[in-house]
Design a protein around this motif. Structure first.
Motif, PDB file in Angstrom:
ATOM      1  N   UNK A  55       0.838  -1.210   0.000  1.00  0.00           N
ATOM      2  CA  UNK A  55       0.000   0.000   0.000  1.00  0.00           C
ATOM      3  C   UNK A  55       0.872   1.261   0.000  1.00  0.00           C
ATOM      4  N   UNK A  56       2.088   1.166   0.553  1.00  0.00           N
ATOM      5  CA  UNK A  56       2.993   2.315   0.580  1.00  0.00           C
ATOM      6  C   UNK A  56       3.679   2.573  -0.746  1.00  0.00           C
ATOM      7  N   UNK A  57       3.526   1.655  -1.706  1.00  0.00           N
ATOM      8  CA  UNK A  57       4.064   1.898  -3.035  1.00  0.00           C
ATOM      9  C   UNK A  57       5.377   1.205  -3.345  1.00  0.00           C
ATOM     10  N   UNK A  58       5.850   0.316  -2.469  1.00  0.00           N
ATOM     11  CA  UNK A  58       7.072  -0.437  -2.782  1.00  0.00           C
ATOM     12  C   UNK A  58       6.710  -1.596  -3.717  1.00  0.00           C
ATOM     13  N   UNK A  59       7.183  -1.548  -4.981  1.00  0.00           N
ATOM     14  CA  UNK A  59       6.836  -2.630  -5.908  1.00  0.00           C
ATOM     15  C   UNK A  59       7.688  -3.870  -5.678  1.00  0.00           C
ATOM     16  N   UNK A  60       7.157  -5.006  -6.100  1.00  0.00           N
ATOM     17  CA  UNK A  60       7.948  -6.239  -6.158  1.00  0.00           C
ATOM     18  C   UNK A  60       7.457  -7.024  -7.366  1.00  0.00           C
ATOM     19  N   UNK A  61       8.338  -7.847  -7.912  1.00  0.00           N
ATOM     20  CA  UNK A  61       8.066  -8.466  -9.190  1.00  0.00           C
ATOM     21  C   UNK A  61       8.609  -9.889  -9.196  1.00  0.00           C
ATOM     22  N   UNK A  62       7.865 -10.800  -9.811  1.00  0.00           N
ATOM     23  CA  UNK A  62       8.326 -12.190  -9.938  1.00  0.00           C
ATOM     24  C   UNK A  62       7.601 -12.820 -11.114  1.00  0.00           C
ATOM     25  N   UNK A  63       8.144 -13.978 -11.565  1.00  0.00           N
ATOM     26  CA  UNK A  63       7.526 -14.677 -12.690  1.00  0.00           C
ATOM     27  C   UNK A  63       6.526 -15.701 -12.155  1.00  0.00           C
ATOM     28  N   UNK A  64       5.346 -15.745 -12.756  1.00  0.00           N
ATOM     29  CA  UNK A  64       4.372 -16.819 -12.496  1.00  0.00           C
ATOM     30  C   UNK A  64       3.871 -17.325 -13.849  1.00  0.00           C
ATOM     31  N   UNK A  65       3.145 -18.439 -13.830  1.00  0.00           N
ATOM     32  CA  UNK A  65       2.638 -18.998 -15.084  1.00  0.00           C
ATOM     33  C   UNK A  65       1.162 -18.679 -15.283  1.00  0.00           C
ATOM     34  N   UNK A  66       0.842 -18.154 -16.452  1.00  0.00           N
ATOM     35  CA  UNK A  66      -0.558 -17.937 -16.819  1.00  0.00           C
ATOM     36  C   UNK A  66      -1.210 -19.300 -16.966  1.00  0.00           C
ATOM     37  N   UNK A  67      -2.349 -19.500 -16.282  1.00  0.00           N
ATOM     38  CA  UNK A  67      -3.028 -20.801 -16.341  1.00  0.00           C
ATOM     39  C   UNK A  67      -4.368 -20.749 -17.043  1.00  0.00           C
ATOM     40  N   UNK A  68      -4.803 -19.568 -17.439  1.00  0.00           N
ATOM     41  CA  UNK A  68      -6.066 -19.498 -18.169  1.00  0.00           C
ATOM     42  C   UNK A  68      -6.476 -18.062 -18.405  1.00  0.00           C
ATOM     43  N   UNK A  69      -7.298 -17.890 -19.434  1.00  0.00           N
ATOM     44  CA  UNK A  69      -7.903 -16.582 -19.686  1.00  0.00           C
ATOM     45  C   UNK A  69      -9.397 -16.857 -19.718  1.00  0.00           C
ATOM     46  N   UNK A  70     -10.091 -16.413 -18.665  1.00  0.00           N
ATOM     47  CA  UNK A  70     -11.530 -16.669 -18.576  1.00  0.00           C
ATOM     48  C   UNK A  70     -12.106 -15.697 -17.568  1.00  0.00           C
ATOM     49  N   UNK A  71     -13.420 -15.555 -17.594  1.00  0.00           N
ATOM     50  CA  UNK A  71     -14.071 -14.649 -16.633  1.00  0.00           C
ATOM     51  C   UNK A  71     -13.549 -13.231 -16.771  1.00  0.00           C
ATOM     52  N   UNK A  72     -13.129 -12.860 -17.970  1.00  0.00           N
ATOM     53  CA  UNK A  72     -12.656 -11.501 -18.202  1.00  0.00           C
ATOM     54  C   UNK A  72     -11.275 -11.222 -17.636  1.00  0.00           C
ATOM     55  N   UNK A  73     -10.492 -12.262 -17.386  1.00  0.00           N
ATOM     56  CA  UNK A  73      -9.170 -11.983 -16.817  1.00  0.00           C
ATOM     57  C   UNK A  73      -8.154 -13.089 -17.015  1.00  0.00           C
ATOM     58  N   UNK A  74      -6.977 -12.830 -16.472  1.00  0.00           N
ATOM     59  CA  UNK A  74      -5.815 -13.705 -16.602  1.00  0.00           C
ATOM     60  C   UNK A  74      -5.582 -14.401 -15.255  1.00  0.00           C
ATOM     61  N   UNK A  75      -5.554 -15.735 -15.283  1.00  0.00           N
ATOM     62  CA  UNK A  75      -5.497 -16.494 -14.034  1.00  0.00           C
ATOM     63  C   UNK A  75      -4.121 -17.117 -13.800  1.00  0.00           C
ATOM     64  N   UNK A  76      -3.671 -17.060 -12.558  1.00  0.00           N
ATOM     65  CA  UNK A  76      -2.457 -17.779 -12.148  1.00  0.00           C
ATOM     66  C   UNK A  76      -2.695 -18.326 -10.749  1.00  0.00           C
ATOM     67  N   UNK A  77      -1.839 -19.269 -10.350  1.00  0.00           N
ATOM     68  CA  UNK A  77      -2.023 -19.941  -9.054  1.00  0.00           C
ATOM     69  C   UNK A  77      -0.798 -19.772  -8.180  1.00  0.00           C
ATOM     70  N   UNK A  78      -1.049 -19.654  -6.885  1.00  0.00           N
ATOM     71  CA  UNK A  78       0.051 -19.396  -5.964  1.00  0.00           C
ATOM     72  C   UNK A  78      -0.386 -19.632  -4.525  1.00  0.00           C
TER      73      UNK A  78
END
Ligand code: FMN
Length: 213
Positions: A55-78
């Protein structure tokens, strides 16, 4: 060989992109490019960088796998208790990035993230190999652990606890990013790349603009 990054230079020449030829719907445009990435033999074209922020604005980034495009969005699991899960709980704004160097393409996607339904997570979890299912129990993702042996011990415990079917842990499941912004980037010669942006202006309506490179 000079491996200094300042001397690495490559011209992007393969193809072009413009606002007239892209699909009116960015999901269709994405699907089109994803198919081309598969056809080009790109390994794991569904690997995407996921950026979240505190919420304070510190970004973080990592790779995940796209598992589907449905319901108007991009899904991944974690793991919902991971660092990304923690950040998303307090700040649902996130961004995805695909980079396919063999096609000289980048796709940026921004939106809001929500958890998928429990039924959806159950269904996906059931398709995972048993070892991956046990791994979801064994790994307290993003937490500090003593050593590799601790992980092995946790894995053995999970295997004993679930000798047959492995139940999905409540802390493991899917997220769906609902986009309000896409950008398709095609590398061009002399760094004058093509960029096409989609901004959502209504439920199923997108404003398409060309951006300067
Ligand atoms: C190619 C690749 C695919 C990955 N896929 C996933 C994934 O689908 N889900 C996941 O939780 N982590 C995945 N990871 C691991 C994440 O990059 C990251 O290490 C992990 O999710 C912990 O991130 P966090 O501490 O920021 O929550 C993947 C890593 C790579 C390199």
């Amino acid at each position: 060989m000079n491996t200094s990054v300042e001397n690495l230079r490559r011209e992007y020449m393969q193809t072009r992109l413009d606002t007239e030829s892209v699909a009116a719907d960015p999901f269709r445009q994405f699907g089109h490019w994803l198919h081309q990435a598969y056809d080009a033999g790109i390994e794991e074209p569904n690997a995407m960088a996921l950026a979240t922020a505190t919420p304070g604005g510190q970004p973080s980034c990592r790779v995940v796998l796209l598992r589907g495009i449905s319901g108007g969005g991009f899904t991944f699991y974690t793991n919902y208790l991971s660092r990304k899960g923690e950040e998303l709980q307090h700040n649902p704004h996130a961004s995805l990035l695909f980079f396919w160097p063999q096609l000289e393409r980048q796709i940026r996607i921004e939106g809001r993230i929500e958890q998928v339904t429990e039924a959806e997570s159950d269904a996906y979890f059931a398709t995972r190999p048993r070892d991956s299912q046990l791994g979801a129990w064994a790994s307290p993702q993003s937490q500090a652990i003593q050593d590799r042996a601790e992980l092995d011990r946790r894995l053995r415990e999970a295997a004993q606890r679930f000798p047959e079917e492995v139940v999905r842990p409540a802390h493991w499941g899917g997220y769906r990013l609902i986009p309000h912004h896409f950008e398709f980037w095609q590398g061009r010669e002399s760094r004058l790349h093509d960029r096409v942006r989609y901004n959502r202006v209504a439920v199923d309506e997108w404003a398409i603009k060309r951006l300067a490179p």
